[in-house]
Write an enzyme that holds these catalytic residues in place. Structure first.
Site, PDB file in Angstrom:
ATOM      1  N   ASP A  10      45.184  34.555  10.189  1.00 23.65           N
ATOM      2  CA  ASP A  10      44.231  35.445   9.527  1.00 23.65           C
ATOM      3  C   ASP A  10      42.797  34.568   9.523  1.00 23.65           C
ATOM      4  O   ASP A  10      43.104  33.186   9.659  1.00 23.65           O
ATOM      5  CB  ASP A  10      44.455  35.979   8.092  1.00 23.65           C
ATOM      6  CG  ASP A  10      43.401  36.494   7.577  1.00 23.65           C
ATOM      7  OD1 ASP A  10      42.917  37.642   8.058  1.00 23.65           O
ATOM      8  OD2 ASP A  10      43.198  36.173   6.468  1.00 23.65           O
ATOM      9  N   SER A  11      41.852  34.885   8.982  1.00 22.31           N
ATOM     10  CA  SER A  11      40.522  34.264   8.701  1.00 22.31           C
ATOM     11  C   SER A  11      40.888  33.291   7.492  1.00 22.31           C
ATOM     12  O   SER A  11      40.153  32.216   7.329  1.00 22.31           O
ATOM     13  CB  SER A  11      39.497  35.351   8.359  1.00 22.31           C
ATOM     14  OG  SER A  11      39.836  35.822   7.082  1.00 22.31           O
ATOM     15  N   CYS A  73      45.072  40.300  10.463  1.00 22.24           N
ATOM     16  CA  CYS A  73      43.726  40.477  10.029  1.00 22.24           C
ATOM     17  C   CYS A  73      43.027  41.865  10.821  1.00 22.24           C
ATOM     18  O   CYS A  73      43.335  41.846  11.991  1.00 22.24           O
ATOM     19  CB  CYS A  73      42.859  39.133  10.594  1.00 22.24           C
ATOM     20  SG  CYS A  73      41.161  39.454  10.239  1.00 22.24           S
ATOM     21  N   GLU A 151      39.477  34.132  -1.569  1.00 27.46           N
ATOM     22  CA  GLU A 151      39.917  32.768  -1.008  1.00 27.46           C
ATOM     23  C   GLU A 151      39.512  31.669  -2.042  1.00 27.46           C
ATOM     24  O   GLU A 151      40.465  30.651  -1.930  1.00 27.46           O
ATOM     25  CB  GLU A 151      38.550  32.775   0.144  1.00 27.46           C
ATOM     26  CG  GLU A 151      38.905  33.415   1.394  1.00 27.46           C
ATOM     27  CD  GLU A 151      40.210  32.669   2.294  1.00 27.46           C
ATOM     28  OE1 GLU A 151      40.480  31.473   2.334  1.00 27.46           O
ATOM     29  OE2 GLU A 151      40.862  33.337   2.739  1.00 27.46           O
ATOM     30  N   CYS A 183      41.785  45.540   4.889  1.00 23.62           N
ATOM     31  CA  CYS A 183      41.775  44.165   4.877  1.00 23.62           C
ATOM     32  C   CYS A 183      42.986  43.421   4.259  1.00 23.62           C
ATOM     33  O   CYS A 183      43.275  43.840   3.345  1.00 23.62           O
ATOM     34  CB  CYS A 183      40.384  43.769   4.319  1.00 23.62           C
ATOM     35  SG  CYS A 183      40.227  42.002   4.165  1.00 23.62           S
ATOM     36  N   HIS A 185      43.441  40.935   3.066  1.00 15.19           N
ATOM     37  CA  HIS A 185      43.135  40.157   1.598  1.00 15.19           C
ATOM     38  C   HIS A 185      43.189  40.895   0.350  1.00 15.19           C
ATOM     39  O   HIS A 185      43.650  40.559  -0.665  1.00 15.19           O
ATOM     40  CB  HIS A 185      41.738  39.633   1.507  1.00 15.19           C
ATOM     41  CG  HIS A 185      41.410  38.310   2.312  1.00 15.19           C
ATOM     42  ND1 HIS A 185      41.429  38.328   3.596  1.00 15.19           N
ATOM     43  CD2 HIS A 185      41.202  37.038   1.854  1.00 15.19           C
ATOM     44  CE1 HIS A 185      41.172  37.019   4.207  1.00 15.19           C
ATOM     45  NE2 HIS A 185      40.955  36.051   3.092  1.00 15.19           N
TER      46      HIS A 185
END
Ligand code: DGL
Length: 262
Positions: A10-11, A73, A151, A183, A185
């Protein structure tokens, strides 16, 4: 080969919401996780940049012996999954906002999608709506800034609450009774989202469905591991210490994180 690992990327930390579903469903599998935190957020980057990162990371995971790769992602799936499948022969499992189950679940006939700008503007998302929305009205809402807070380890508190209130308000006003977390996250702030939407609003996350899809793809190719699973290994293209510190809140414990050198 069946005892080889599964690569997940994932990012940043978002894909850990998918990793935990994979661990739950497939406890015999050994997992490798790459957080591309040096390049987060993907949501505001060009599709070319995301494709380049996705290619390099997939190549790295295969070099580590991965037998399959999960693009954990939505943004990277929208930009890169088709090309990854052309380029690599292992099973590549992607993920996209759960429009089909949401369209089946809504009683008001209106569904909301929280996702990144990249996902919502992609041709893949447009095709998904064409295919599955039917007569259901779908309202989309990008969430700039939210990935950055997650994050940074901010999973609750006034800033997260205010952002989620702001992003969900237009969906609620439009009559959405079902909200898709588009998403990876966002499942980490789901408990806060639940406090700012009306009671009874369904919130749909795709992590468990992706784990089931992965299991099916592995079974098809006779690649399911008999176990026991090796320890999950982690890399970050950002600051490995930051991911080490984030892991206990987002995963089930502590682990060392290695530096991804590209
Ligand atoms: N976690 C990602 C997704 O599922 C991308 C977040 C980002 O880097 O913008 O879309």
């Amino acid at each position: 080969m069946s005892n080889a690992s599964i690569g997940i990327f994932d990012s940043g930390v978002g894909g850990l919401s998918v990793l935990r579903e994979i661990e739950r469903l497939l406890p015999n599998e050994s997992l490798l996780y790459v957080a591309d935190s040096g390049h987060v957020p993907y949501g505001e980057k060009s599709a070319d940049h995301i494709r380049e990162r996705s290619r390099a990371i997939t190549g790295f995971l295969l070099d580590q012996g991965a037998k399959a790769v999960v693009v954990a992602c939505n943004t990277a799936t929208a930009a890169a999954v088709a090309e990854l499948r052309e380029q690599f022969s292992v099973p590549i499992v992607g993920m996209e906002p759960a429009v089909k189950p949401a369209a089946a679940a809504t009683r008001s006939g209106a569904v909301g999608v929280l996702a990144t700008t990249g996902t919502l503007q992609s041709a893949r998302f447009a095709a998904l709506l064409d295919r599955f929305a039917g007569s259901v009205r779908v309202y989309t809402q990008p969430c700039p800034g939210l990935v950055e807070l997650i994050e940074a380890g901010e999973l609750s508190g006034p800033r997260v609450t205010a952002m989620l209130r702001e992003f969900s308000a237009p969906l609620i006003e439009a009559g959405c009774d079902t909200i898709i977390l588009g998403c990876t996250h966002y499942p980490f702030v789901r408990p806060i989202l639940e406090t700012v939407v009306p009671e009874g609003t369904s919130i749909i996350d795709t992590g468990a469905a992706v784990a089931r899809q992965l299991a099916a793809r592995l079974a098809q190719r006779d690649l399911l591991s008999q176990g026991p699973a090796a320890q999950t290994r982690f890399w970050s293209s950002g600051e490995p210490k930051a991911l080490e510190q984030a892991l206990p809140a987002l995963w089930r414990g502590n682990a060392a994180v290695l530096q991804l050198s590209f």
